[in-house]
Scaffold this motif. Structure first.
Motif, PDB file in Angstrom:
ATOM      1  N   LYS A 184       0.798  -1.115   0.012  1.00  5.97           N
ATOM      2  CA  LYS A 184       0.082   0.114  -0.221  1.00  5.97           C
ATOM      3  C   LYS A 184       0.815   1.264  -0.009  1.00  5.97           C
ATOM      4  N   ASN A 185       2.253   1.232  -0.237  1.00  4.31           N
ATOM      5  CA  ASN A 185       3.010   2.272  -0.114  1.00  4.31           C
ATOM      6  C   ASN A 185       3.471   2.580  -1.502  1.00  4.31           C
ATOM      7  N   ARG A 186       2.936   2.092  -2.659  1.00  4.64           N
ATOM      8  CA  ARG A 186       3.645   2.148  -3.811  1.00  4.64           C
ATOM      9  C   ARG A 186       2.920   3.273  -4.571  1.00  4.64           C
ATOM     10  N   GLY A 187       3.335   3.706  -5.703  1.00  2.00           N
ATOM     11  CA  GLY A 187       2.619   4.521  -6.918  1.00  2.00           C
ATOM     12  C   GLY A 187       2.625   5.914  -6.706  1.00  2.00           C
TER      13      GLY A 187
ATOM     14  N   ASP B  91      -1.452  -6.394  -6.095  1.00  2.00           N
ATOM     15  CA  ASP B  91      -1.845  -5.010  -5.862  1.00  2.00           C
ATOM     16  C   ASP B  91      -2.802  -4.598  -6.788  1.00  2.00           C
ATOM     17  N   LEU B  92      -2.690  -5.017  -8.303  1.00  2.00           N
ATOM     18  CA  LEU B  92      -3.705  -4.671  -9.154  1.00  2.00           C
ATOM     19  C   LEU B  92      -5.355  -5.031  -8.648  1.00  2.00           C
ATOM     20  N   LEU B  93      -5.095  -6.396  -8.127  1.00  2.00           N
ATOM     21  CA  LEU B  93      -6.609  -6.792  -7.682  1.00  2.00           C
ATOM     22  C   LEU B  93      -6.866  -6.232  -6.433  1.00  2.00           C
ATOM     23  N   TRP B  94      -6.120  -5.828  -5.473  1.00  2.00           N
ATOM     24  CA  TRP B  94      -6.543  -5.275  -4.104  1.00  2.00           C
ATOM     25  C   TRP B  94      -7.142  -3.821  -4.767  1.00  2.00           C
ATOM     26  N   ALA B  95      -6.189  -3.041  -5.452  1.00  2.00           N
ATOM     27  CA  ALA B  95      -6.688  -1.989  -5.991  1.00  2.00           C
ATOM     28  C   ALA B  95      -8.094  -1.793  -6.562  1.00  2.00           C
TER      29      ALA B  95
ATOM     30  N   VAL C 100      -9.207   0.512 -11.416  1.00  2.00           N
ATOM     31  CA  VAL C 100      -8.120  -0.230 -12.392  1.00  2.00           C
ATOM     32  C   VAL C 100      -7.084   0.949 -12.957  1.00  2.00           C
ATOM     33  N   MET C 101      -7.907   1.656 -13.534  1.00  2.00           N
ATOM     34  CA  MET C 101      -7.229   2.829 -14.454  1.00  2.00           C
ATOM     35  C   MET C 101      -6.268   3.616 -13.404  1.00  2.00           C
ATOM     36  N   ILE C 102      -6.729   4.110 -12.322  1.00  2.00           N
ATOM     37  CA  ILE C 102      -5.932   4.924 -11.485  1.00  2.00           C
ATOM     38  C   ILE C 102      -4.640   3.996 -10.878  1.00  2.00           C
ATOM     39  N   PHE C 103      -5.037   2.727 -10.600  1.00  2.00           N
ATOM     40  CA  PHE C 103      -4.021   1.884 -10.169  1.00  2.00           C
ATOM     41  C   PHE C 103      -2.953   1.937 -11.351  1.00  2.00           C
ATOM     42  N   ALA C 104      -3.427   1.962 -12.442  1.00  2.00           N
ATOM     43  CA  ALA C 104      -2.311   1.458 -13.624  1.00  2.00           C
ATOM     44  C   ALA C 104      -1.541   2.650 -13.930  1.00  2.00           C
ATOM     45  N   ALA C 105      -2.282   4.000 -13.689  1.00  2.00           N
ATOM     46  CA  ALA C 105      -1.575   5.389 -13.954  1.00  2.00           C
ATOM     47  C   ALA C 105      -0.315   5.513 -13.017  1.00  2.00           C
ATOM     48  N   GLY C 106      -1.002   5.208 -11.754  1.00  2.00           N
ATOM     49  CA  GLY C 106      -0.144   5.572 -10.367  1.00  2.00           C
ATOM     50  C   GLY C 106       1.109   4.469 -10.593  1.00  2.00           C
ATOM     51  N   CYS C 107       0.984   3.492 -11.066  1.00  2.00           N
ATOM     52  CA  CYS C 107       1.877   2.328 -10.899  1.00  2.00           C
ATOM     53  C   CYS C 107       2.699   1.982 -12.238  1.00  2.00           C
TER      54      CYS C 107
END
Ligand SMILES: Cc1cc2nc3c(=O)[nH]c(=O)nc-3n(C[C@H](O)[C@H](O)[C@H](O)COP(=O)(O)O)c2cc1C
Length: 211
Positions: free
Chosen positions: A32-35, A63-67, A167-174
């Motif tokens: 939870k500390n990435r991105g 991380d993708l699935l949790w997000a 999904v999109m915000i996780f992908a963009a942030g990571c």
């Protein structure tokens, strides 16, 4: 009674046979500390339709699935809001080796069907088939009890859209690539995943590394 028992056994055999060669994938604890910051992720969010074929690392997948729709509170509530907290959304991960159900409580991917069904997700948009994982976001509208079907479908679509945005915000942030998509072969996907009449595939997000 005997006939019913035979049918039940046959159904059970088919269910098990569908995912015979696949094992559950135990996911890692989410990092939870990435991105990037929320503002940078929003700034960087965009649709990408071309992907590297490289598989996601277990940490990235976890991380993708949790997000996307993981449990983020002790009372079992999720990273995505749902109308009335009816938790109508189920997420399936469609990967080269098979289709899996994301079990957020167990933090694992449970096998549903062996085989590569990414072409059913891509439908005619073949470029997205390269993505190592496609997340299929399904709403079970029967979880909205006491409502007419039109309202059930509307709320299901709204809830699915919120999950897709996660999904999109996780992908963009990571630093991953994704696109939200309504096109897919819904009828065949429903058969492969053994969905009921009330489980509606609403939207999908192919996800992968940038090409
Ligand atoms: C509900 C919804 C459905 C979409 N379906 C598709 C689709 O099936 N195929 C596709 O390539 N893009 C699809 N898109 C992506 C849009 O084309 C894209 O978001 C739009 O062009 C804006 O680009 P951007 O996401 O980079 O801002 C969809 C977007 C939304 C919100």
């Amino acid at each position: 009674m005997k006939k019913l028992l035979i049918i039940a056994m046959m159904l059970l055999i088919t269910t098990v046979a569908g995912a015979q060669g696949l094992k559950s994938i135990k996911l890692n604890e989410p990092n939870k500390n990435r991105g990037a910051s929320v503002m940078k992720a929003l700034n960087d969010r965009h649709s990408t339709r071309e992907f590297s074929t490289k598989k996601l690392s277990l940490q990235d997948l976890s991380d993708l699935l949790w997000a996307t729709n993981g449990i983020n509170r002790p009372d079992g509530k999720r990273t995505a809001a749902t109308a009335r907290n009816n938790q109508d959304i189920d997420v399936y991960a469609i990967m080269e080796e098979g289709a899996y159900f994301y079990d957020a409580k167990k933090n694992e991917l449970t096998p549903v069907a062996e085989g590569d069904y990414r072409a059913l997700i891509a439908d005619r948009q073949v470029s997205v088939q390269d993505a190592p994982v496609s997340l299929l976001i399904v709403s079970d509208i029967s979880r909205f009890t006491g409502l007419d079907i039109e309202t059930q479908k509307q709320w299901g679509a709204l809830d699915a859209g919120i999950v897709s945005q996660n999904v999109m915000i996780f992908a963009a942030g990571c630093g991953l690539a994704t696109v939200p998509r309504v096109y897919m072969n819904k009828d065949e996907l429903k058969k492969v995943l053994k969905l009921t009449e009330t489980q509606i595939p609403m939207i999908n997000n192919p996800v992968g590394y940038k090409r």
